[in-house]
Write a protein that holds these residues in place. Sequence first.
Motif, PDB file in Angstrom:
ATOM      1  N   ARG A   1       2.666   7.860 -10.820  1.00  0.00           N
ATOM      2  CA  ARG A   1       1.801   8.275  -9.710  1.00  0.00           C
ATOM      3  C   ARG A   1       1.233   7.057  -8.991  1.00  0.00           C
ATOM      4  NH1 ARG A   1      -2.881  11.065 -10.341  1.00  0.00           N
ATOM      5  NH2 ARG A   1      -2.582  12.022  -8.303  1.00  0.00           N
ATOM      6  N   ARG A   2       0.870   6.021  -9.740  1.00  0.00           N
ATOM      7  CA  ARG A   2       0.355   4.802  -9.107  1.00  0.00           C
ATOM      8  C   ARG A   2       1.424   4.125  -8.264  1.00  0.00           C
ATOM      9  NH1 ARG A   2      -2.419   4.157 -14.101  1.00  0.00           N
ATOM     10  NH2 ARG A   2      -0.733   2.833 -14.891  1.00  0.00           N
ATOM     11  N   ALA A   3       2.667   4.152  -8.740  1.00  0.00           N
ATOM     12  CA  ALA A   3       3.755   3.536  -7.977  1.00  0.00           C
ATOM     13  C   ALA A   3       3.961   4.260  -6.645  1.00  0.00           C
ATOM     14  CB  ALA A   3       5.038   3.552  -8.801  1.00  0.00           C
ATOM     15  N   VAL A   4       3.927   5.588  -6.676  1.00  0.00           N
ATOM     16  CA  VAL A   4       4.064   6.363  -5.435  1.00  0.00           C
ATOM     17  C   VAL A   4       2.891   6.060  -4.509  1.00  0.00           C
ATOM     18  CG1 VAL A   4       4.124   8.691  -4.459  1.00  0.00           C
ATOM     19  CG2 VAL A   4       5.401   8.184  -6.551  1.00  0.00           C
ATOM     20  N   TRP A   5       1.689   6.011  -5.054  1.00  0.00           N
ATOM     21  CA  TRP A   5       0.495   5.742  -4.254  1.00  0.00           C
ATOM     22  C   TRP A   5       0.580   4.363  -3.595  1.00  0.00           C
ATOM     23  CZ3 TRP A   5      -3.781   8.492  -2.796  1.00  0.00           C
ATOM     24  CH2 TRP A   5      -4.853   7.768  -2.264  1.00  0.00           C
ATOM     25  N   ARG A   6       1.003   3.342  -4.353  1.00  0.00           N
ATOM     26  CA  ARG A   6       1.086   1.988  -3.796  1.00  0.00           C
ATOM     27  C   ARG A   6       2.098   1.924  -2.660  1.00  0.00           C
ATOM     28  NH1 ARG A   6       0.571   0.322  -9.288  1.00  0.00           N
ATOM     29  NH2 ARG A   6       2.857   0.146  -9.442  1.00  0.00           N
ATOM     30  N   ARG A   7       3.176   2.706  -2.773  1.00  0.00           N
ATOM     31  CA  ARG A   7       4.161   2.742  -1.699  1.00  0.00           C
ATOM     32  C   ARG A   7       3.589   3.406  -0.449  1.00  0.00           C
ATOM     33  NH1 ARG A   7       7.802   1.108   1.760  1.00  0.00           N
ATOM     34  NH2 ARG A   7       9.465   2.603   2.252  1.00  0.00           N
ATOM     35  N   ARG A   8       2.835   4.482  -0.659  1.00  0.00           N
ATOM     36  CA  ARG A   8       2.272   5.233   0.463  1.00  0.00           C
ATOM     37  C   ARG A   8       1.028   4.554   1.041  1.00  0.00           C
ATOM     38  NH1 ARG A   8       3.972  10.709  -0.389  1.00  0.00           N
ATOM     39  NH2 ARG A   8       6.229  10.594  -0.101  1.00  0.00           N
TER      40      ARG A   8
END
Length: 291
Positions: free
Chosen positions: A196-203
Amino acid sequence: MTLVGNQADRQGAAATPARAAAVPGPQRQEPALATAPGAATAPVADSPPAHDPSDADLFARYTRDYVSGREGQQITVLQAGCTTADGDLGIGTLRAAGADVAVSLIDDDQPATRAALSTDESMAGCVHGDLRTLPLPQRSHDIVLCALLLQRIQNAELVLDRLVATIRPGGLLLLRFSDRDSAAGFLDRALPAAARRAVWRRRRPGQPGPYEAVYERLSSARGIQAYALMRELVIAERRALGGLAGGMAEPYGFLAGQKLIAWLSRGRLTAAHEELLYVLRKPEDRFARVL
């Protein structure tokens, strides 16, 4: 408590000191949204404003139309979920043209919210706390923007009821939320914290998060349809973002994962979109007394 902020416009476009800026994401033509068989359908406006191809923001267009029809009046905007709002409502441009627009900012009291507020000086005027109890004067705002808030809070229906109560008759409710019936919404609830953190950092690179993934029933197309019907709100327009609808930065493999989840769920969860944008209008009070 009065929640009017006195912060600078985030785009810096205003010719006069700005009190706040507001928000959502890019506009894209929305595919038809599926409705469950037998589900109640809220009224939809017959003739929404004509789409201007040069206007890249759905919410900014409705804000501009609302303000332009009320010259000489102060327009009050309440932005709920200010730390997850994107873009701008065009308030700086409206102020530069002479419009009197006052903006209030509120948000919940999650750790991610506090971290976001501490790192963004433009949100210094935001009031944050328990959205079920924060003082919100009734019929005090012309436009309420609720941006990516519904999917991350408990008691979402109660909170939305309180926000709707602050809207004056004829005012607008602008909603943006992640759809719990989407494959992306399922992944947001099911993925490990690191993913979830990886998706958030991308967005949202550099922004504190992610927020909690709560996703009550209200955070869905069917939930908002039923809510609008029961509260006698008129759906003026709706759009979809993310997934196959596009318009959002997709982390590597995330769209493929959505498609897989949609297939495994046999269509119960959709990869057609991730987020939904709604413009709802609060009807005029036909029985109000004229003094």
